[in-house]
Design an enzyme around this catalytic site. Structure first.
Site, short mmCIF file in Angstrom:
data_model
loop_
_atom_site.label_atom_id
_atom_site.label_comp_id
_atom_site.label_asym_id
_atom_site.label_seq_id
_atom_site.Cartn_x
_atom_site.Cartn_y
_atom_site.Cartn_z
N ASP A 1 24.70 -17.29 -21.32
CA ASP A 1 25.09 -16.11 -20.67
C ASP A 1 25.38 -15.17 -21.75
OD1 ASP A 1 25.56 -14.29 -18.65
OD2 ASP A 1 27.51 -15.06 -18.19
N GLU B 1 17.69 -8.02 -15.16
CA GLU B 1 18.19 -7.45 -14.00
C GLU B 1 17.44 -6.32 -13.66
OE1 GLU B 1 22.68 -7.42 -12.18
OE2 GLU B 1 22.12 -8.58 -13.97
N LYS C 1 16.67 -10.81 -11.77
CA LYS C 1 18.14 -10.65 -11.05
C LYS C 1 18.37 -9.65 -10.21
CE LYS C 1 21.73 -11.85 -13.52
NZ LYS C 1 22.74 -11.89 -14.69
N THR D 1 22.24 -12.33 -7.83
CA THR D 1 23.35 -12.28 -8.72
C THR D 1 24.43 -11.78 -7.88
OG1 THR D 1 24.37 -11.76 -10.72
CG2 THR D 1 22.95 -10.30 -9.85
N PHE E 1 29.48 -16.36 -8.63
CA PHE E 1 30.53 -15.96 -9.66
C PHE E 1 31.77 -16.61 -9.49
CE2 PHE E 1 28.71 -11.59 -11.62
CZ PHE E 1 27.44 -12.31 -11.88
#
Length: 318
Positions: A16, A95, A131, A155, A177
């Site tokens: 990440d 993303e 994403k 996400t 998350f």
């Protein structure tokens, strides 16, 4: 073996980060990026060539300043992703602009643009996960893209409601998350810490994992946004876990025995009934979850704020 090496035997480990050196050091299978990570990396001189390349590309295409800025931002994301794919063997997540989170058509168009930019750089779409925020509109966009063979990573996911519509939509992967759920409950309860074994973020991912496996969904579960190594340890066995360099280092330097906590073949007494959610049911179920509602909105705002900051840096170079 250290904990990281043991984890890699039972879970796909994903880096990440947007920092190439960290990715090289920990040898993950995949990597994920987001606007915040790219913003952080953009301040490092070693990444300036990627920014300069994106600026030159956008200038050459012409158009208005706004059009050039938009294209430059997309190209910058693709530049980072392309370089990361020289390090990781499988996939990178890129993303879509979070300001499009409530616009299905614009999200689809932006995803197609990113995939085309990757193709122009010699990267096939099979190596990319787009994403998208786990709003209703985001999930609907991802459904369209999946049918085109463009795989997606949904996400900012904080609830079973979001997970269910993603699975029903045939989405490739979701990123619940953990750490942000932990943050919300820590503040709500007025405590300094919640043990990993009782962590609401860990419990959320565990429930989603078991729900998917119980009902045979193929959507991959990738726990994300960790605050401490204990959360990762409690989710050993999850399909994938995306982990920051700091926590990867900690796991790599820690010896001990890692126990597989999540197993598709051993769901215990899990008995959540199967649900099917239309738009109204989804919005109501999400609304009833104060944490998920607040963290989804906050996450979109924070990513959008970092995009604006990055645009300000890029604008000066255009």
């Amino acid at each position: 073996m250290n904990l990281l090496d043991q984890l890699k035997t039972m879970t796909v480990v994903v880096a990440d980060t947007g920092d190439f050196e960290s990715i090289k050091a920990f040898k993950p299978r995949d990597a994920t990026t987001n606007p915040s990570l790219i913003l952080a990396a953009s301040g490092n001189a070693k990444y300036q060539p990627l920014i300069d390349s994106a600026v030159s590309f956008a200038r050459a295409k012409g158009g208005s300043k706004r059009e050039q800025l938009s294209l430059c931002m997309d190209k910058l994301s693709v530049n980072f992703g392309t370089e990361i794919l020289k390090i990781v063997p499988q996939r990178v997540s890129t993303e879509v602009d979070s300001r499009l989170s409530f616009n299905t058509e614009a999200t689809v168009a932006k995803a197609r643009q990113l995939i085309q930019l990757y193709a122009d750089s010699g990267v096939p779409k099979e190596k990319i996960l787009i994403k998208i925020a786990s709003t209703w509109e985001g999930v609907k966009a991802a459904e369209v893209l999946e049918k085109e063979g463009i795989h997606c990573n949904l996400t900012l996911l904080f609830s079973l409601a979001q997970a269910i519509v993603c699975a029903e939509g045939g989405i490739q992967l979701i990123s619940p998350f953990v750490g942000r759920i932990y943050d919300w409950y820590k503040k709500d309860l007025g405590v300094d810490d919640i043990p990993a074994t009782e962590d609401p973020g860990v419990k959320s991912v565990t429930e989603i994992f078991k729900y998917y496996k119980k009902y045979g969904y193929k959507t991959e579960v990738m726990g994300a946004s960790f605050r401490k190594a204990g959360e990762i340890i409690e989710l050993a066995g999850c399909d994938l876990l995306t982990i920051s360099p700091t926590l990867l280092k900690e796991l790599g330097e820690t010896d001990g025995t890692l126990v597989k906590k999540l197993d598709a073949n051993d769901l215990g007494d899990y008995n959540q009934p199967k649900l099917s959610l239309d738009e109204n049911a989804f919005r109501w179920m999400l609304n009833e979850d104060a944490m998920a509602t607040e963290k989804l909105a906050e996450g979109i705002r924070k990513f959008a704020a970092d995009i604006v900051k990055l645009e300000a840096i890029i604008s000066k170079k255009l």
